[in-house]
Design an enzyme around this catalytic site. Sequence first.
Site, mmCIF file in Angstrom:
data_model
loop_
_atom_site.group_PDB
_atom_site.id
_atom_site.type_symbol
_atom_site.label_atom_id
_atom_site.label_comp_id
_atom_site.label_asym_id
_atom_site.label_seq_id
_atom_site.Cartn_x
_atom_site.Cartn_y
_atom_site.Cartn_z
ATOM 1 N N CYS A 115 0.940 -1.358 0.061
ATOM 2 C CA CYS A 115 0.085 0.038 -0.183
ATOM 3 C C CYS A 115 0.707 1.130 0.005
ATOM 4 O O CYS A 115 0.395 2.179 -0.442
ATOM 5 C CB CYS A 115 -0.845 0.007 1.052
ATOM 6 S SG CYS A 115 -2.133 -1.461 1.218
ATOM 7 N N HIS A 252 -3.293 7.562 2.108
ATOM 8 C CA HIS A 252 -3.549 6.101 1.620
ATOM 9 C C HIS A 252 -5.268 5.841 1.821
ATOM 10 O O HIS A 252 -5.263 6.013 3.310
ATOM 11 C CB HIS A 252 -2.540 4.965 1.934
ATOM 12 C CG HIS A 252 -3.009 3.733 1.683
ATOM 13 N ND1 HIS A 252 -3.543 3.194 0.493
ATOM 14 C CD2 HIS A 252 -3.121 2.676 2.381
ATOM 15 C CE1 HIS A 252 -3.845 1.888 0.638
ATOM 16 N NE2 HIS A 252 -3.888 1.407 2.115
ATOM 17 N N ASN A 282 -9.839 0.126 -0.411
ATOM 18 C CA ASN A 282 -8.672 0.202 -0.317
ATOM 19 C C ASN A 282 -7.966 -0.347 -1.664
ATOM 20 O O ASN A 282 -7.933 -1.741 -1.855
ATOM 21 C CB ASN A 282 -8.106 -0.650 0.743
ATOM 22 C CG ASN A 282 -6.397 -0.585 0.942
ATOM 23 O OD1 ASN A 282 -5.785 -0.324 0.136
ATOM 24 N ND2 ASN A 282 -6.313 -0.977 2.208
HETATM 25 O O1 UT7 Z 1 -3.670 -0.704 3.723
HETATM 26 C C1 UT7 Z 1 -3.349 -0.946 4.915
HETATM 27 C C2 UT7 Z 1 -3.877 -2.371 5.178
HETATM 28 N N1 UT7 Z 1 -4.954 -2.483 6.027
HETATM 29 C C3 UT7 Z 1 -5.574 -1.597 6.915
HETATM 30 O O2 UT7 Z 1 -5.087 -0.346 7.243
HETATM 31 C C4 UT7 Z 1 -6.633 -2.043 7.707
HETATM 32 C C5 UT7 Z 1 -6.748 -1.540 9.364
HETATM 33 N N2 UT7 Z 1 -7.647 -2.296 9.851
HETATM 34 C C6 UT7 Z 1 -9.057 -2.018 9.662
HETATM 35 O O3 UT7 Z 1 -9.432 -1.189 9.071
HETATM 36 C C7 UT7 Z 1 -9.876 -2.648 10.755
HETATM 37 O O4 UT7 Z 1 -9.298 -3.382 11.857
HETATM 38 C C8 UT7 Z 1 -10.982 -3.678 10.112
HETATM 39 C C9 UT7 Z 1 -12.005 -2.876 9.200
HETATM 40 C C10 UT7 Z 1 -10.143 -4.661 9.423
HETATM 41 C C11 UT7 Z 1 -11.754 -4.329 11.141
HETATM 42 O O5 UT7 Z 1 -12.419 -3.429 12.259
HETATM 43 P P1 UT7 Z 1 -12.374 -3.597 13.724
HETATM 44 O O6 UT7 Z 1 -13.183 -2.755 14.221
HETATM 45 O O7 UT7 Z 1 -10.854 -3.809 14.009
HETATM 46 O O8 UT7 Z 1 -12.952 -5.080 13.861
HETATM 47 P P2 UT7 Z 1 -12.600 -6.361 14.431
HETATM 48 O O9 UT7 Z 1 -11.565 -7.020 13.475
HETATM 49 O O10 UT7 Z 1 -12.229 -6.355 15.839
HETATM 50 O O11 UT7 Z 1 -13.961 -7.547 14.350
HETATM 51 C C12 UT7 Z 1 -15.085 -7.093 15.326
HETATM 52 C C13 UT7 Z 1 -15.734 -8.041 14.772
HETATM 53 C C14 UT7 Z 1 -15.518 -9.542 14.883
HETATM 54 O O12 UT7 Z 1 -16.603 -10.331 15.854
HETATM 55 P P3 UT7 Z 1 -16.237 -10.600 17.264
HETATM 56 O O13 UT7 Z 1 -15.147 -11.499 17.347
HETATM 57 O O14 UT7 Z 1 -16.382 -9.317 17.731
HETATM 58 O O15 UT7 Z 1 -17.701 -11.388 17.369
HETATM 59 C C15 UT7 Z 1 -15.305 -9.867 13.528
HETATM 60 O O16 UT7 Z 1 -15.560 -11.399 13.427
HETATM 61 O O17 UT7 Z 1 -16.622 -7.948 13.686
HETATM 62 C C16 UT7 Z 1 -16.551 -9.170 12.930
HETATM 63 N N3 UT7 Z 1 -16.327 -8.956 11.458
HETATM 64 C C17 UT7 Z 1 -17.256 -8.796 10.629
HETATM 65 N N4 UT7 Z 1 -18.509 -8.738 10.852
HETATM 66 C C18 UT7 Z 1 -19.204 -8.341 9.651
HETATM 67 C C19 UT7 Z 1 -15.056 -9.031 10.935
HETATM 68 N N5 UT7 Z 1 -15.341 -8.667 9.520
HETATM 69 C C20 UT7 Z 1 -16.598 -8.557 9.413
HETATM 70 C C21 UT7 Z 1 -17.585 -8.206 8.336
HETATM 71 N N6 UT7 Z 1 -18.759 -8.036 8.347
HETATM 72 N N7 UT7 Z 1 -17.141 -8.236 7.215
#
Ligand code: UT7
Length: 325
Positions: A115, A252, A282
């Site tokens: 990225c 980004h 992204n």
């Molecule tokens: O280009 C650089 C690379 N990437 C980034 O910069 C990404 C950086 N990270 C993020 O943007 C965020 O961490 C995410 C968008 C990937 C995730 O958001 P989060 O608020 O950190 O969520 P999380 O990973 O802590 O997940 C929360 C919950 C989980 O369920 P439980 O364990 O609380 O029951 C996940 O299983 O959300 C669940 N979950 C989803 N639910 C619905 C994860 N993905 C999804 C989804 N739809 N697509």
Amino acid sequence: MTSVRSIVAGAGSYLPERIMTNDDLAKVVDTTDDWITERTGIKSRHIAAEGELTSDLALHAARAAIADAGIDVQEIDTIIMATTTPDNTFPATATTVQAALGLEHGAAFDVQAVCSGFVYALTIADTFIRAGQSKTALVIGAETFSRLLDWTDRTTCVLFGDGAGAMIVKAGEGEGTNADRGILTAHLHSDGRLKEKLYVDGGPSSTGTVGHVRMEGREVFRHAVVNIAEAITESLEATGLGVDDIDWFVPHQANKRILDSTAKRIGLPPEKVVMTVAEHGNTSAASVPLAFDAALRDGRIKRGDLVLLEAMGGGFTWGSLMLRY
Ligand code: UT7
């Protein structure tokens, strides 16, 4: 005292025709428009058609940038392409673009910093130009990132999209002050210890396969906000400019929440942040030049504006770059 400056003479971008909305994704994996919107700010992304390659996307963006700069294509002596999704393991996809543009001279190569790739590529172009190695560089960020996704993994497949952006960077003269047009400063970083937090689980020398994106989202988020803010501070300190001097922040486009947190951390008002993540998702190395071109096309970025670019991605890699357009 006069000094060589790398001046952004034009930009262009391209997005594949097909748009995939969050509702479309909800039919493929267990997710909802609400979850994706709330956690990321993404509403839709573009997906390359079958048979549409990274070089095809790159070529569209390159041609648009060449037209915008009003240069003769034969002036280009260097093509630097940032991509994680090359057409082939080799040759560099930049050489495919070179041939398609009808160029038989100069150098063309790819840069792999995921990225952060475009910020790396633009910094290399600046270094080449200031060293006298290049006079006119075509710098591209292009990705068919959808091809690296595991479409059964809802934690990653909802985040990414395909696209390409490009800039023409030309050698020019400046006074060596912040009033000059061109790239004023750039700062690159990486930390390979954090590889496992964001990587692809395949490759030519390990599995012999392309592999899929794997990510510890929360960890990446945490590091992103800190690293990006630090890299921005470096650009400000190196130039002696303040946050108030920045006309446009072109980050980004990974996640709206990361961009909001970063802007808040450095004290930049939200209206100065160019945000395309809602419509593009992204797009990895393509995201910064795509966002830059969007703000150029709609008239926000104007000649003389001070623009701050930043990116952070797998590796980890990250960096910032300040330019006066
Ligand atoms: O280009 C650089 C690379 N990437 C980034 O910069 C990404 C950086 N990270 C993020 O943007 C965020 O961490 C995410 C968008 C990937 C995730 O958001 P989060 O608020 O950190 O969520 P999380 O990973 O802590 O997940 C929360 C919950 C989980 O369920 P439980 O364990 O609380 O029951 C996940 O299983 O959300 C669940 N979950 C989803 N639910 C619905 C994860 N993905 C999804 C989804 N739809 N697509």
